[in-house]
Design an enzyme around this catalytic site. Structure first.
Site: not given
Length: 387
Positions: A360-362
């Site tokens: 994911g983006c994190t």
């Protein structure tokens, strides 16, 4: 008698300086070695002159200087090795409170805590760490870096520093360990990412904005960040901004406050490094390190560190793990370290929960069906992949 005479001499000298400068009180004596810079000794001397003009409470002491007319106390040396010998002697004689130098060999267990000015907001941010090796185990090193970063922040006037962990390999394990310490009573304050989904994991935006007071990372990444922050406007050959790579903190410093600059550090960074060294000395950073270590130890630091040195106990199985029938995976679970993501997925397969790995983006995530979310989280907590 000699000690009394020296004390009287120091007292009268301080009074004379006070009458001239308008500032009374003992100055903080910070040494600077002048040999080894790519920009030559005059650039380093300019840094000492700069900090002396800006801060009348700092008294530069030059090592490797052969010019008695330079305006500062001067100690000759032929090369950097001799500079460090002179530095050690001055520390032993208690003639200096700290030293700014380069190419100093810290022992294993010590790394430096640097400080930068972030370009987006102009905030000052400590990067923990920037050189050296706090621990040979990556997760243990990052956890220790956090304590030393907090100690430097408190020594330089931030009583409740906020902590962020840079979103790199090992970040989730570091966060898990820090939260365990917090739950056991260690007083730590986490920053929230400036991104919409928040969290302690810091992204590139947070680096530029200076979201936390202390940004925790490994020393190689921290070293790269220091160079980017200090010389991004100059093309890399001249470090023009910031406070240098900071003081070496950890086991084996013997109470000597040694701050590091690089061969590319220009006068503004040299002045900043001397300012940071003086602040750390006046704030008794070594005492702060002991205090943080003691507080974290009372909250279970040693048991947390011990976990990092032991292989994770795997769930026993007598046959190869086979993925359950596929489902639509419309829910994700974050907070699992990239180094453990595949094992975490297989732990779910073992109890017949279908899962996929993703990014994911994190950071890394586990994807599961919505109806399996609670059972999946419980399984990951049980197998210690999630806190």
């Amino acid at each position: 008698m000699a000690n009394i005479n020296q004390q009287l001499s120091d007292t009268f000298s301080a009074m004379a300086d006070g009458l001239l400068s308008g500032q009374f009180g003992k100055k903080t004596r910070i040494a600077l070695t002048l040999i080894g810079s790519e920009h030559g000794p005059q650039e380093l001397l300019r840094g000492a002159q700069l900090v002396a003009r800006q801060h009348s409470d700092i008294e530069p002491v030059l090592i490797g200087c052969n010019d008695p007319e330079c305006g500062f106390e001067c100690h000759p040396a032929e090369d950097l090795n001799q500079c460090h010998q002179v530095m050690e002697s001055l520390f032993e004689q208690k003639q200096i409170d700290g030293c700014v130098t380069l190419h100093y060999a810290f022992p294993l267990g010590v790394s430096t805590m640097g400080k930068v000015v972030t370009p987006s907001t102009g905030r000052e941010m400590i990067i923990a760490s920037t050189t050296g090796t706090t621990d040979t185990n990556r997760q243990a090193a990052m956890l220790k870096n956090t304590l030393y970063g907090i100690a430097l922040a408190k020594a330089t006037g931030i009583e409740q520093p906020t902590i962020g962990v840079l979103n790199i390999d090992g970040a989730a394990l570091c966060e898990r360990g820090l939260r365990e310490l917090q739950q056991a009573g260690y007083d730590i304050h986490f920053a929230e990412s400036g991104r919409a989904d928040g969290g302690i994991a810091m992204r590139g935006n947070d680096l530029l904005q200076g979201t936390p007071d202390v940004m925790v990372t490994d020393s190689l990444t921290g070293n790269l960040l220091m160079k980017m922050f200090s010389s991004f406007t100059t093309g890399g050959s001249y470090e023009a901004s910031g406070f240098g790579y900071g003081p070496g903190l950890g086991e084996g410093t013997a109470g000597k406050l040694v701050n590091i600059i690089s061969r590319a550090s220009g006068a503004p960074v040299v002045a900043g490094a001397m300012r940071l060294c003086a602040d750390a000395a006046k704030g008794e950073v070594m005492k702060r390190v002991d205090e943080e270590w003691e507080a974290a130890t009372l909250s279970g630091l040693n048991s947390t560190l011990a976990k990092y040195c032991q292989p994770k106990t795997q769930v026993e199985t007598t046959e190869a793990v086979i993925a359950p029938p596929e489902k639509v995976t419309d829910t994700d679970i974050g907070g699992i370290d990239i180094l453990e993501i595949e094992d975490a997925c297989q732990a779910l397969w073992q109890v017949k929960i279908f899962a996929r790995t993703g990014m994911g983006c994190t950071g890394p995530i586990i994807l599961v069906a919505k109806e399996d979310l609670d059972a999946a989280k419980a399984r990951l907590v049980e197998t210690e992949f999630l806190s």
